[in-house]
Design a protein around this motif. Structure first.
Motif, mmCIF file in Angstrom:
data_model
loop_
_atom_site.group_PDB
_atom_site.id
_atom_site.type_symbol
_atom_site.label_atom_id
_atom_site.label_comp_id
_atom_site.label_asym_id
_atom_site.label_seq_id
_atom_site.Cartn_x
_atom_site.Cartn_y
_atom_site.Cartn_z
ATOM 1 N N ILE A 92 0.838 -1.200 0.000
ATOM 2 C CA ILE A 92 0.000 0.000 0.000
ATOM 3 C C ILE A 92 0.875 1.254 0.000
ATOM 4 C CG2 ILE A 92 -1.621 1.282 1.436
ATOM 5 C CD1 ILE A 92 -2.699 -1.490 2.271
ATOM 6 N N ALA A 93 1.929 1.237 0.829
ATOM 7 C CA ALA A 93 2.806 2.404 0.904
ATOM 8 C C ALA A 93 3.443 2.698 -0.450
ATOM 9 C CB ALA A 93 3.887 2.174 1.963
ATOM 10 N N ASP A 94 3.874 1.645 -1.150
ATOM 11 C CA ASP A 94 4.469 1.831 -2.486
ATOM 12 C C ASP A 94 3.479 2.493 -3.432
ATOM 13 O OD1 ASP A 94 6.920 0.852 -1.982
ATOM 14 O OD2 ASP A 94 6.647 -1.083 -3.004
ATOM 15 N N ASN A 95 2.233 2.033 -3.345
ATOM 16 C CA ASN A 95 1.206 2.589 -4.223
ATOM 17 C C ASN A 95 0.965 4.074 -3.921
ATOM 18 O OD1 ASN A 95 -0.507 0.797 -6.202
ATOM 19 N ND2 ASN A 95 0.181 -0.563 -4.548
ATOM 20 N N ALA A 97 2.991 6.088 -2.553
ATOM 21 C CA ALA A 97 4.218 6.857 -2.809
ATOM 22 C C ALA A 97 4.482 7.078 -4.296
ATOM 23 C CB ALA A 97 5.418 6.123 -2.189
ATOM 24 N N TYR A 98 3.728 6.365 -5.133
ATOM 25 C CA TYR A 98 4.040 6.343 -6.564
ATOM 26 C C TYR A 98 4.286 7.738 -7.168
ATOM 27 C CZ TYR A 98 3.512 5.689 -11.565
ATOM 28 O OH TYR A 98 3.715 5.731 -12.910
ATOM 29 N N GLY A 99 3.310 8.625 -6.994
ATOM 30 C CA GLY A 99 3.418 9.961 -7.599
ATOM 31 C C GLY A 99 4.529 10.791 -6.969
ATOM 32 N N LEU A 100 4.904 10.466 -5.738
ATOM 33 C CA LEU A 100 5.939 11.228 -5.031
ATOM 34 C C LEU A 100 7.324 10.824 -5.532
ATOM 35 C CD1 LEU A 100 4.394 10.956 -1.444
ATOM 36 C CD2 LEU A 100 4.008 12.704 -3.204
ATOM 37 N N ARG A 101 7.475 9.519 -5.815
ATOM 38 C CA ARG A 101 8.757 9.051 -6.384
ATOM 39 C C ARG A 101 8.954 9.629 -7.778
ATOM 40 N NH1 ARG A 101 7.561 3.996 -4.019
ATOM 41 N NH2 ARG A 101 6.808 3.304 -6.047
ATOM 42 N N VAL A 102 7.859 9.641 -8.571
ATOM 43 C CA VAL A 102 7.937 10.222 -9.916
ATOM 44 C C VAL A 102 8.397 11.681 -9.821
ATOM 45 C CG1 VAL A 102 6.528 10.957 -11.897
ATOM 46 C CG2 VAL A 102 6.195 8.688 -10.903
ATOM 47 N N ILE A 110 8.748 11.331 1.612
ATOM 48 C CA ILE A 110 7.764 10.364 1.106
ATOM 49 C C ILE A 110 7.157 9.583 2.273
ATOM 50 C CG2 ILE A 110 7.454 8.229 -0.222
ATOM 51 C CD1 ILE A 110 9.428 9.287 -2.279
ATOM 52 N N ALA A 111 8.027 9.101 3.170
ATOM 53 C CA ALA A 111 7.547 8.288 4.301
ATOM 54 C C ALA A 111 6.548 9.079 5.146
ATOM 55 C CB ALA A 111 8.729 7.830 5.153
ATOM 56 N N LYS A 112 6.856 10.346 5.388
ATOM 57 C CA LYS A 112 5.985 11.196 6.198
ATOM 58 C C LYS A 112 4.640 11.410 5.491
ATOM 59 C CE LYS A 112 5.222 14.679 9.265
ATOM 60 N NZ LYS A 112 3.785 14.729 9.043
ATOM 61 N N ARG A 113 4.713 11.749 4.216
ATOM 62 C CA ARG A 113 3.493 12.040 3.461
ATOM 63 C C ARG A 113 2.605 10.797 3.348
ATOM 64 N NH1 ARG A 113 -0.236 15.724 2.408
ATOM 65 N NH2 ARG A 113 -1.068 15.634 0.301
ATOM 66 N N VAL A 114 3.227 9.646 3.092
ATOM 67 C CA VAL A 114 2.455 8.400 2.965
ATOM 68 C C VAL A 114 1.741 8.094 4.289
ATOM 69 C CG1 VAL A 114 2.638 5.890 2.689
ATOM 70 C CG2 VAL A 114 3.826 7.414 1.083
ATOM 71 N N ALA A 115 2.463 8.247 5.409
ATOM 72 C CA ALA A 115 1.853 7.977 6.721
ATOM 73 C C ALA A 115 0.680 8.924 6.968
ATOM 74 C CB ALA A 115 2.907 8.115 7.824
ATOM 75 N N ASP A 116 0.858 10.206 6.619
ATOM 76 C CA ASP A 116 -0.221 11.193 6.808
ATOM 77 C C ASP A 116 -1.448 10.826 5.973
ATOM 78 O OD1 ASP A 116 1.345 12.598 8.517
ATOM 79 O OD2 ASP A 116 1.816 14.243 7.127
ATOM 80 N N LEU A 117 -1.186 10.433 4.716
ATOM 81 C CA LEU A 117 -2.304 10.106 3.821
ATOM 82 C C LEU A 117 -3.041 8.851 4.288
ATOM 83 C CD1 LEU A 117 -3.408 11.467 1.276
ATOM 84 C CD2 LEU A 117 -1.155 12.294 1.864
ATOM 85 N N LEU A 118 -2.308 7.860 4.778
ATOM 86 C CA LEU A 118 -2.968 6.638 5.256
ATOM 87 C C LEU A 118 -3.812 6.943 6.492
ATOM 88 C CD1 LEU A 118 -0.300 3.867 4.579
ATOM 89 C CD2 LEU A 118 -2.370 4.398 3.292
ATOM 90 N N ASP A 119 -3.343 7.875 7.328
ATOM 91 C CA ASP A 119 -4.178 8.330 8.456
ATOM 92 C C ASP A 119 -5.451 8.980 7.917
ATOM 93 O OD1 ASP A 119 -2.462 7.479 10.375
ATOM 94 O OD2 ASP A 119 -1.585 9.454 10.803
ATOM 95 N N LEU A 120 -5.261 9.850 6.932
ATOM 96 C CA LEU A 120 -6.381 10.618 6.388
ATOM 97 C C LEU A 120 -7.474 9.713 5.817
ATOM 98 C CD1 LEU A 120 -7.386 13.546 5.677
ATOM 99 C CD2 LEU A 120 -6.304 13.211 3.441
ATOM 100 N N VAL A 121 -7.065 8.649 5.111
ATOM 101 C CA VAL A 121 -8.073 7.768 4.502
ATOM 102 C C VAL A 121 -8.444 6.607 5.427
ATOM 103 C CG1 VAL A 121 -7.409 8.395 2.150
ATOM 104 C CG2 VAL A 121 -6.420 6.339 3.200
ATOM 105 N N GLY A 125 -1.194 2.967 9.516
ATOM 106 C CA GLY A 125 -0.225 1.915 9.802
ATOM 107 C C GLY A 125 -0.319 0.694 8.909
ATOM 108 N N LEU A 126 -1.122 0.754 7.846
ATOM 109 C CA LEU A 126 -1.292 -0.431 7.000
ATOM 110 C C LEU A 126 -0.402 -0.399 5.757
ATOM 111 C CD1 LEU A 126 -5.145 -1.123 7.148
ATOM 112 C CD2 LEU A 126 -3.317 -2.037 8.565
ATOM 113 N N GLY A 127 0.596 0.484 5.758
ATOM 114 C CA GLY A 127 1.433 0.676 4.579
ATOM 115 C C GLY A 127 2.112 -0.574 4.055
ATOM 116 N N LYS A 128 2.409 -1.521 4.956
ATOM 117 C CA LYS A 128 3.167 -2.701 4.518
ATOM 118 C C LYS A 128 2.290 -3.772 3.885
ATOM 119 C CE LYS A 128 7.435 -2.457 7.038
ATOM 120 N NZ LYS A 128 7.242 -1.477 8.140
#
Ligand code: ADP
Ligand code: MG
Length: 365
Positions: A92-95, A97-102, A110-121, A125-128
């Motif tokens: 999930i985290a890779d998905n 992060a996709y646009g951020l890596r691009v 990236i790690a911070k933003r992904v964690a924030d977004l997973l909280d938001l939706v 903590g389900l990134g793995k």
């Protein structure tokens, strides 16, 4: 503003979008629903805005800048399709992060933003986890997180809920609206379901046959659809002619007080706008005969014959087929069709999946 002017998109010799105009505010989390039957060109329009479909003519500008020379990945628009289009084998985290890596964000960012977004939706903590381990609704929330991660200046959602169960759709519709609100992202959400549109949007642009046929606040759309075809699409099963004189609207189905100028109109009635009651001794007014009774979770629905018109109504659970009833119109639930008459561009029958052509039109309509 996102401004579409005279936009036409052809597939071969056929215009799927024709001469379409639409303007959408790009400040804050305004949600515009693009509502229309299957095949009317909604996805094509989203693809054109995203830069995935070339225009045959017309222009699309964002804050005054013509988008034509700007490729998809430079438009800074987030897109979510019906099936989410996640990378299934990845986490999930890779998905997300996709646009951020691009965009070459740093690893810690990236790690911070992904964690924030997973909280938001609401997937903290389900990134793995792998995408395949998630339910359909969770996958759509991941797709939303992925689209929002790079802070797009516009979010485009193409039927994000249509692959999900009804119950989940209502819940997720509200959740998506909240998430969009929290990020302040202007959004266009495509749907063929008018309740879903109303759950999410501040404004509904109705599309039909490659054009925008009405663009209004939901409340206005329910009360004043511009054509019988639109009225039927938003749930009116009966359309009849009426005349307004001195603040009283008179139709074959009854009278109600209205605050409108004198003249001829048509009214669109959803079942909830027509109340059937068993006839009391000597009761007057418009009467009909019960032809069918259905017990729905929200109450009893009856189909009536009223003179030569079939009318759907709500009624008391004690009603039976063959009963004679009197009917009352609920002014607050009926639609007054503002357009003069059915125009030649509005076919009266359609095979489009989204339009319910089983609805009846009074012969005097
Ligand atoms: P909607 O999303 O409202 O259901 P679409 O934009 O997907 O409608 O399609 C509009 C019309 O264009 C349909 O008649 C569809 O068959 C046609 N269409 C869509 N994509 C293509 C394509 N790539 N080539 C030719 N015709 C297409
Ligand atoms: Mg579509």
């Amino acid at each position: 503003m996102l401004e579409l002017s005279s936009v036409t998109v052809n597939y071969g010799s056929e215009a799927v979008i024709s001469d379409l105009d639409l303007a959408i505010g790009t400040r804050g989390a305004t949600i515009t629903a693009l509502l229309g039957p299957s095949g009317c060109g909604k996805s094509t329009l989203i693809r054109a805005i995203a830069g995935l479909e070339p225009l045959s003519s017309g222009t699309i500008t964002f804050d005054g800048v013509d988008l034509a020379p700007i490729p998809t990945h430079r438009r800074d628009f987030g897109v979510v399709f019906q099936d989410g289009q996640l990378l299934p084998g990845r986490s999930i985290a890779d998905n997300v992060a996709y646009g951020l890596r691009v965009r070459r964000w740093s690893k810690p960012d990236i790690a911070k933003r992904v964690a924030d977004l997973l909280d938001l939706v609401d997937l903290p903590g389900l990134g793995k986890r792998r995408v395949a381990e998630l339910s359909g609704g969770q996958q759509q929330r991941v797709a939303l997180a992925r689209a929002l991660a790079p802070r797009p200046r516009l979010l485009l959602l193409d039927e994000p809920l249509s692959a999900l169960d009804r119950q989940l759709r209502d819940r997720l519709a509200l959740q998506i609206a909240e998430i969009i609100g929290a990020t302040g992202t202007p959004t266009i959400v495509v749907t063929h379901d008018h309740s879903e549109a109303a759950m999410m949007a501040d404004r509904i642009a109705v599309m039909d046959g490659g054009r925008i046929v009405q663009d209004d606040h939901p409340e206005k759309l329910w009360r004043a659809p511009r054509s019988a075809r639109i009225a039927k699409f938003i749930g009116c099963t009966t359309v009849v002619a009426a005349t307004i004189s001195a603040g009283v609207l008179d139709s074959s189905l009854g009278r109600v007080r209205v605050d409108l100028p004198d003249g001829g109109v048509r009214i669109g009635l959803r079942p909830e706008a027509v109340i059937a009651t068993a006839i009391a001794e000597g009761g007057g007014g418009v009467t009909g005969v019960v032809r069918h009774v259905a017990s729905l979770p929200e109450g009893t629905r009856v189909r009536l014959s009223v003179a030569d018109v079939e009318v759907d109504a709500v009624g008391d659970p004690s009603l039976r087929v063959g009963d004679e009833v009197s009917i009352t119109l609920d002014r607050d639930r009926m639609a007054i069709i503002s357009g003069a008459d059915v125009s030649s561009s509005e076919p009266t029958t359609s095979n489009d999946r989204g339009f319910d052509t089983r609805g009846t039109v009074g012969r005097n309509a």
